[in-house]
Scaffold this motif. Structure first.
Motif, PDB file in Angstrom:
ATOM      1  N   MET A 117     -27.041  16.130 -22.033  1.00 24.02           N
ATOM      2  CA  MET A 117     -26.962  16.721 -23.361  1.00 24.02           C
ATOM      3  C   MET A 117     -25.935  17.846 -23.446  1.00 24.02           C
ATOM      4  SD  MET A 117     -28.867  14.851 -25.140  1.00 24.02           S
ATOM      5  CE  MET A 117     -28.543  13.488 -23.996  1.00 24.02           C
ATOM      6  N   GLU A 118     -25.563  18.406 -22.295  1.00 27.68           N
ATOM      7  CA  GLU A 118     -24.553  19.459 -22.289  1.00 27.68           C
ATOM      8  C   GLU A 118     -23.170  18.914 -22.599  1.00 27.68           C
ATOM      9  OE1 GLU A 118     -25.094  22.961 -21.750  1.00 27.68           O
ATOM     10  OE2 GLU A 118     -27.049  22.111 -22.279  1.00 27.68           O
ATOM     11  N   THR A 119     -22.915  17.696 -22.233  1.00 30.60           N
ATOM     12  CA  THR A 119     -21.581  17.124 -22.401  1.00 30.60           C
ATOM     13  C   THR A 119     -21.495  16.105 -23.531  1.00 30.60           C
ATOM     14  OG1 THR A 119     -22.086  15.466 -20.700  1.00 30.60           O
ATOM     15  CG2 THR A 119     -20.968  17.480 -19.988  1.00 30.60           C
ATOM     16  N   ALA A 120     -22.613  15.453 -23.848  1.00 28.66           N
ATOM     17  CA  ALA A 120     -22.551  14.384 -24.856  1.00 28.66           C
ATOM     18  C   ALA A 120     -23.700  14.452 -25.856  1.00 28.66           C
ATOM     19  CB  ALA A 120     -22.553  13.018 -24.159  1.00 28.66           C
ATOM     20  N   GLY A 121     -24.354  15.597 -25.955  1.00 25.27           N
ATOM     21  CA  GLY A 121     -25.506  15.715 -26.822  1.00 25.27           C
ATOM     22  C   GLY A 121     -25.208  15.435 -28.283  1.00 25.27           C
ATOM     23  N   GLU A 122     -24.107  15.969 -28.796  1.00 24.59           N
ATOM     24  CA  GLU A 122     -23.773  15.775 -30.204  1.00 24.59           C
ATOM     25  C   GLU A 122     -23.494  14.308 -30.505  1.00 24.59           C
ATOM     26  OE1 GLU A 122     -20.547  18.396 -31.002  1.00 24.59           O
ATOM     27  OE2 GLU A 122     -21.866  20.083 -31.466  1.00 24.59           O
ATOM     28  N   GLY A 172     -36.044  14.101 -25.458  1.00 29.08           N
ATOM     29  CA  GLY A 172     -35.243  13.522 -26.527  1.00 29.08           C
ATOM     30  C   GLY A 172     -34.023  14.370 -26.870  1.00 29.08           C
ATOM     31  N   THR A 173     -32.994  13.714 -27.332  1.00 29.27           N
ATOM     32  CA  THR A 173     -31.726  14.374 -27.652  1.00 29.27           C
ATOM     33  C   THR A 173     -31.903  15.557 -28.590  1.00 29.27           C
ATOM     34  OG1 THR A 173     -30.489  12.313 -27.382  1.00 29.27           O
ATOM     35  CG2 THR A 173     -29.465  14.037 -28.714  1.00 29.27           C
ATOM     36  N   ASN A 174     -32.476  15.316 -29.750  1.00 26.82           N
ATOM     37  CA  ASN A 174     -32.533  16.372 -30.765  1.00 26.82           C
ATOM     38  C   ASN A 174     -33.454  17.513 -30.363  1.00 26.82           C
ATOM     39  OD1 ASN A 174     -30.666  15.241 -32.614  1.00 26.82           O
ATOM     40  ND2 ASN A 174     -32.217  13.783 -33.270  1.00 26.82           N
ATOM     41  N   LEU A 175     -34.509  17.211 -29.609  1.00 29.96           N
ATOM     42  CA  LEU A 175     -35.378  18.287 -29.134  1.00 29.96           C
ATOM     43  C   LEU A 175     -34.633  19.175 -28.149  1.00 29.96           C
ATOM     44  CD1 LEU A 175     -38.048  19.747 -28.939  1.00 29.96           C
ATOM     45  CD2 LEU A 175     -38.794  18.063 -27.234  1.00 29.96           C
ATOM     46  N   ARG A 180     -31.845  24.222 -26.861  1.00 27.39           N
ATOM     47  CA  ARG A 180     -30.664  24.903 -26.324  1.00 27.39           C
ATOM     48  C   ARG A 180     -29.997  25.795 -27.369  1.00 27.39           C
ATOM     49  NH1 ARG A 180     -28.830  26.457 -22.584  1.00 27.39           N
ATOM     50  NH2 ARG A 180     -26.848  25.437 -22.097  1.00 27.39           N
ATOM     51  N   ARG A 181     -29.848  25.282 -28.586  1.00 27.13           N
ATOM     52  CA  ARG A 181     -29.023  25.979 -29.575  1.00 27.13           C
ATOM     53  C   ARG A 181     -29.808  26.887 -30.507  1.00 27.13           C
ATOM     54  NH1 ARG A 181     -25.272  20.700 -31.008  1.00 27.13           N
ATOM     55  NH2 ARG A 181     -24.393  20.479 -28.914  1.00 27.13           N
ATOM     56  N   GLU A 182     -30.959  26.442 -30.930  1.00 28.81           N
ATOM     57  CA  GLU A 182     -31.733  27.236 -31.882  1.00 28.81           C
ATOM     58  C   GLU A 182     -32.697  28.196 -31.180  1.00 28.81           C
ATOM     59  OE1 GLU A 182     -30.789  26.986 -34.946  1.00 28.81           O
ATOM     60  OE2 GLU A 182     -29.466  25.307 -34.441  1.00 28.81           O
ATOM     61  N   LEU A 183     -33.300  27.739 -30.110  1.00 35.60           N
ATOM     62  CA  LEU A 183     -34.275  28.579 -29.409  1.00 35.60           C
ATOM     63  C   LEU A 183     -33.672  29.356 -28.250  1.00 35.60           C
ATOM     64  CD1 LEU A 183     -37.328  26.116 -29.305  1.00 35.60           C
ATOM     65  CD2 LEU A 183     -36.731  27.810 -31.058  1.00 35.60           C
TER      66      LEU A 183
END
Length: 214
Positions: A117-122, A172-175, A180-183
């Protein structure tokens, strides 16, 4: 008994399609190269079907016919990454690959998912946004689920089918992106949390509802 190599050939991957003619395969590679170039230049937010068409020198209808929509394009862009991941957990070195106890392999799988998810999460998130069930119907999800199902059976988890989906849900990806980003969770914190979930799941053995119909 089928060999591991033979089984790997049949594994579904993210954007895999039926065999193509040589010219169709070249066109597909050109479109994916154009899309990759746009992401390098402008990031995932700059990726649009119109821009891919312009960069590849084709009509936008060609891009839509090839990939269906932006989510389909994202799935196709993930093919190589997914193939590498599948190869790692099916035939790579332990603990992710064969040769380690099943519980250690499950843990390594979950940790590797966090790293991805660090490299391809989006890109994963964009692919899964195609529909509310896009993630669950993809070849990548089915293959990952089968892998976890096999390992959970090895540790004699009494409801491996449910637990495989449950583990994929907490990884899961979005979790993970939200954590990582919001919390502001670190990768180490997320991995430690997944370790706790896995430890609790494996230590309980039989679940109270295991074996119930439905």
């Amino acid at each position: 008994m089928a060999t591991t190599a033979a089984r790997r050939v049949l594994l579904p991957v993210v954007g895999q399609e039926p065999p193509e003619r040589a010219d169709a395969a070249r066109n597909r590679r050109a479109l994916l190269a154009a899309a990759h170039g746009i992401m390098v230049e402008s990031g995932i937010d700059g990726l649009t079907m119109d821009r891919v068409a312009a960069a590849a020198g084709v009509g936008v209808g060609t891009v839509y016919r090839r990939f269906g929509d932006l989510g389909g394009l994202a799935f196709a862009l993930l093919d190589d990454e997914e193939r590498e991941f599948q190869s790692a957990y099916l035939s790579g070195p332990p603990p992710l690959g064969p040769g380690a106890p099943a519980a250690e392999r499950i843990r390594a799988f979950l940790h590797a998912t966090v790293d991805r998810m660090e490299t391809a999460g989006e890109l994963h998130s964009l692919a899964e946004s195609r529909s509310r069930i896009a993630r669950y119907t993809s070849g990548a999800y089915r293959t990952s689920r089968t892998h976890l199902l096999t390992l959970l059976r090895e540790v004699q988890q009494h409801d491996p089918a449910y637990c495989a989906d449950a583990l994929l849900a907490v990884a899961g990806t979005n979790l993970i992106l939200h954590q990582r980003r919001e919390l502001g969770f670190s990768q180490a914190r997320i991995k430690a949390g997944l370790d706790c979930v896995l430890s609790a799941l494996l230590s309980r053995g039989a679940c109270p509802g295991a074996g119930l119909p439905g």
